[in-house]
Write a protein that holds these residues in place. Structure first.
Motif, PDB file in Angstrom:
ATOM      1  N   SER A   3       0.834  -1.189   0.000  1.00 39.22           N
ATOM      2  CA  SER A   3       0.000   0.000   0.000  1.00 39.22           C
ATOM      3  C   SER A   3       0.870   1.241   0.000  1.00 39.22           C
ATOM      4  O   SER A   3       2.022   1.223   0.435  1.00 39.22           O
ATOM      5  CB  SER A   3      -0.911  -0.003   1.226  1.00 39.22           C
ATOM      6  OG  SER A   3      -1.760  -1.126   1.230  1.00 39.22           O
ATOM      7  N   VAL A  20      -5.691  10.366   9.431  1.00 38.48           N
ATOM      8  CA  VAL A  20      -5.160   9.010   9.505  1.00 38.48           C
ATOM      9  C   VAL A  20      -6.265   7.994   9.242  1.00 38.48           C
ATOM     10  O   VAL A  20      -6.105   7.065   8.445  1.00 38.48           O
ATOM     11  CB  VAL A  20      -4.505   8.752  10.878  1.00 38.48           C
ATOM     12  CG1 VAL A  20      -4.249   7.263  11.084  1.00 38.48           C
ATOM     13  CG2 VAL A  20      -3.202   9.522  11.000  1.00 38.48           C
ATOM     14  N   ARG A  21      -7.405   8.177   9.895  1.00 38.60           N
ATOM     15  CA  ARG A  21      -8.509   7.230   9.710  1.00 38.60           C
ATOM     16  C   ARG A  21      -9.030   7.248   8.282  1.00 38.60           C
ATOM     17  O   ARG A  21      -9.315   6.194   7.695  1.00 38.60           O
ATOM     18  CB  ARG A  21      -9.638   7.552  10.696  1.00 38.60           C
ATOM     19  CG  ARG A  21      -9.279   7.293  12.157  1.00 38.60           C
ATOM     20  CD  ARG A  21     -10.509   7.387  13.044  1.00 38.60           C
ATOM     21  NE  ARG A  21     -11.084   8.726  13.059  1.00 38.60           N
ATOM     22  CZ  ARG A  21     -10.761   9.676  13.929  1.00 38.60           C
ATOM     23  NH1 ARG A  21      -9.830   9.449  14.845  1.00 38.60           N
ATOM     24  NH2 ARG A  21     -11.357  10.855  13.897  1.00 38.60           N
ATOM     25  N   SER A  24      -6.422   5.598   5.988  1.00 36.84           N
ATOM     26  CA  SER A  24      -6.370   4.158   6.265  1.00 36.84           C
ATOM     27  C   SER A  24      -7.557   3.453   5.624  1.00 36.84           C
ATOM     28  O   SER A  24      -7.410   2.356   5.068  1.00 36.84           O
ATOM     29  CB  SER A  24      -6.361   3.908   7.774  1.00 36.84           C
ATOM     30  OG  SER A  24      -5.190   4.414   8.374  1.00 36.84           O
ATOM     31  N   TRP A  28      -4.368   3.315   2.476  1.00 40.04           N
ATOM     32  CA  TRP A  28      -3.028   3.824   2.737  1.00 40.04           C
ATOM     33  C   TRP A  28      -2.480   3.228   4.028  1.00 40.04           C
ATOM     34  O   TRP A  28      -3.221   2.956   4.965  1.00 40.04           O
ATOM     35  CB  TRP A  28      -3.053   5.348   2.874  1.00 40.04           C
ATOM     36  CG  TRP A  28      -3.305   6.094   1.609  1.00 40.04           C
ATOM     37  CD1 TRP A  28      -4.508   6.237   0.978  1.00 40.04           C
ATOM     38  CD2 TRP A  28      -2.356   6.805   0.819  1.00 40.04           C
ATOM     39  NE1 TRP A  28      -4.366   6.995  -0.153  1.00 40.04           N
ATOM     40  CE2 TRP A  28      -3.042   7.365  -0.277  1.00 40.04           C
ATOM     41  CE3 TRP A  28      -0.979   7.037   0.943  1.00 40.04           C
ATOM     42  CZ2 TRP A  28      -2.404   8.131  -1.247  1.00 40.04           C
ATOM     43  CZ3 TRP A  28      -0.339   7.801  -0.028  1.00 40.04           C
ATOM     44  CH2 TRP A  28      -1.053   8.337  -1.105  1.00 40.04           C
ATOM     45  N   ARG A  29      -1.156   3.064   4.076  1.00 40.88           N
ATOM     46  CA  ARG A  29      -0.465   2.776   5.323  1.00 40.88           C
ATOM     47  C   ARG A  29      -0.014   4.108   5.899  1.00 40.88           C
ATOM     48  O   ARG A  29       0.548   4.940   5.176  1.00 40.88           O
ATOM     49  CB  ARG A  29       0.726   1.849   5.097  1.00 40.88           C
ATOM     50  CG  ARG A  29       0.333   0.489   4.540  1.00 40.88           C
ATOM     51  CD  ARG A  29       1.571  -0.353   4.289  1.00 40.88           C
ATOM     52  NE  ARG A  29       2.244  -0.694   5.533  1.00 40.88           N
ATOM     53  CZ  ARG A  29       3.547  -0.981   5.617  1.00 40.88           C
ATOM     54  NH1 ARG A  29       4.320  -0.909   4.534  1.00 40.88           N
ATOM     55  NH2 ARG A  29       4.081  -1.305   6.772  1.00 40.88           N
ATOM     56  N   THR A  30      -0.251   4.323   7.171  1.00 39.74           N
ATOM     57  CA  THR A  30      -0.029   5.643   7.739  1.00 39.74           C
ATOM     58  C   THR A  30       1.056   5.626   8.814  1.00 39.74           C
ATOM     59  O   THR A  30       1.131   4.714   9.639  1.00 39.74           O
ATOM     60  CB  THR A  30      -1.325   6.190   8.363  1.00 39.74           C
ATOM     61  OG1 THR A  30      -1.820   5.261   9.331  1.00 39.74           O
ATOM     62  CG2 THR A  30      -2.385   6.412   7.286  1.00 39.74           C
ATOM     63  N   ASP A  40      -4.267   5.562  16.022  1.00 39.28           N
ATOM     64  CA  ASP A  40      -4.919   5.078  14.798  1.00 39.28           C
ATOM     65  C   ASP A  40      -3.939   4.817  13.659  1.00 39.28           C
ATOM     66  O   ASP A  40      -4.317   4.223  12.647  1.00 39.28           O
ATOM     67  CB  ASP A  40      -5.971   6.092  14.333  1.00 39.28           C
ATOM     68  CG  ASP A  40      -7.126   6.231  15.312  1.00 39.28           C
ATOM     69  OD1 ASP A  40      -7.533   5.204  15.885  1.00 39.28           O
ATOM     70  OD2 ASP A  40      -7.606   7.360  15.506  1.00 39.28           O
ATOM     71  N   ALA A  41      -2.701   5.254  13.801  1.00 36.77           N
ATOM     72  CA  ALA A  41      -1.723   5.096  12.721  1.00 36.77           C
ATOM     73  C   ALA A  41      -1.111   3.703  12.734  1.00 36.77           C
ATOM     74  O   ALA A  41      -1.012   3.055  13.786  1.00 36.77           O
ATOM     75  CB  ALA A  41      -0.631   6.145  12.854  1.00 36.77           C
ATOM     76  N   ASP A  42      -0.690   3.237  11.562  1.00 36.94           N
ATOM     77  CA  ASP A  42      -0.003   1.950  11.485  1.00 36.94           C
ATOM     78  C   ASP A  42       1.339   2.005  12.202  1.00 36.94           C
ATOM     79  O   ASP A  42       1.790   1.023  12.783  1.00 36.94           O
ATOM     80  CB  ASP A  42       0.211   1.560  10.015  1.00 36.94           C
ATOM     81  CG  ASP A  42      -1.094   1.346   9.288  1.00 36.94           C
ATOM     82  OD1 ASP A  42      -1.893   0.504   9.731  1.00 36.94           O
ATOM     83  OD2 ASP A  42      -1.327   2.025   8.264  1.00 36.94           O
ATOM     84  N   SER A  44       3.538   4.766  14.740  1.00 34.65           N
ATOM     85  CA  SER A  44       3.480   6.022  15.488  1.00 34.65           C
ATOM     86  C   SER A  44       4.864   6.390  15.999  1.00 34.65           C
ATOM     87  O   SER A  44       5.588   5.535  16.519  1.00 34.65           O
ATOM     88  CB  SER A  44       2.502   5.882  16.669  1.00 34.65           C
ATOM     89  OG  SER A  44       2.538   7.028  17.500  1.00 34.65           O
TER      90      SER A  44
END
Length: 231
Positions: A3, A20-21, A24, A28-30, A40-42, A44
């Protein structure tokens, strides 16, 4: 196929977390950057976006671990209502170093790779106060106005390389950044809005996502989701 990777600052809450949400949910990978953990991020990372060396080192690490950053969304910041006579030099510096400096640092870290690859998108979250000003909000409005100048200058400079730079200037937004006693939450103000309510963080996130994914013709644009406050 991996992604796409998006970098979001201010990702621990409010508009940043909403972006981010939203991204996602679009696959997307965040990577979320904030002083606090971005739940909420992949991925942090806790840091101060005003620290250029730390931002650049973090972006290099993220790209090694997750892949190239193809979108950078800058929402890190803070807000205060203070009469101009009471704003100290430290307050001016902090407001500018976080809002403007943080955005500059992210752009310095991510845009060389974007230029090399011939694609990428940067979205800076500014404010409609940058255009209209606000009572007892001079240092905030000035910092956000500087971000608009940065966005438009970088847009001109980087567009030939395939990198798009744009901004989102929300009106008063329903996030924890606005305290319960904020004048923007008063019924007397809300009644002046055509929608009768504040902008939501999710609406700002949708606008940013549009500039990242669909607004491929947008170069140096400043979109303003503001619940009809400015028409």
């Amino acid at each position: 196929m991996r992604s796409r990777v998006a970098l979001v600052t201010g990702a621990a809450g409010g508009i940043g977390a909403a972006m981010v949400r939203e991204l996602s949910g679009r696959g997307w990978r965040t990577a979320g950057l904030d002083l606090r953990p971005a739940a909420d991020a992949d991925h942090s990372v806790s840091l101060d976006v005003a620290d250029q060396a730390q931002v650049c080192a973090t972006v290099r690490r993220i790209e090694r671990e997750m892949g190239p950053v193809e979108a950078a969304l800058c929402a890190a910041g803070h807000y205060a209502i203070v009469p101009v006579s009471d704003i100290g030099w430290a307050d001016w510096r902090r407001m500018l170093r976080v809002h403007l400096g943080g955005t500059v640092n992210v752009c310095k870290a991510v845009t060389p790779g974007m230029v090399e690859r011939g694609r990428g998108a940067v979205v800076a979250i500014t404010s409609d106060l940058a255009v209209g000003g606000g009572y007892a909000e001079a240092h905030y409005a000035a910092a956000k106005g500087a971000m608009i100048g940065l966005v438009r200058s970088l847009a001109v400079e980087l567009a030939p390389s395939g990198v798009r730079v744009n901004g989102v200037a929300p009106g008063p937004t329903d996030t924890p950044l606005l305290p319960p006693d904020s004048p923007w939450r008063r019924p007397s103000y809300l009644q002046t809005l055509p929608t009768g309510r504040l902008t939501s963080a999710e609406e700002v996130a949708l606008t940013a996502a549009y500039l990242v994914e669909d607004g491929t013709y947008c170069i140096g644009e400043i979109l303003s989701p503001n619940a009809g406050a400015v028409i």
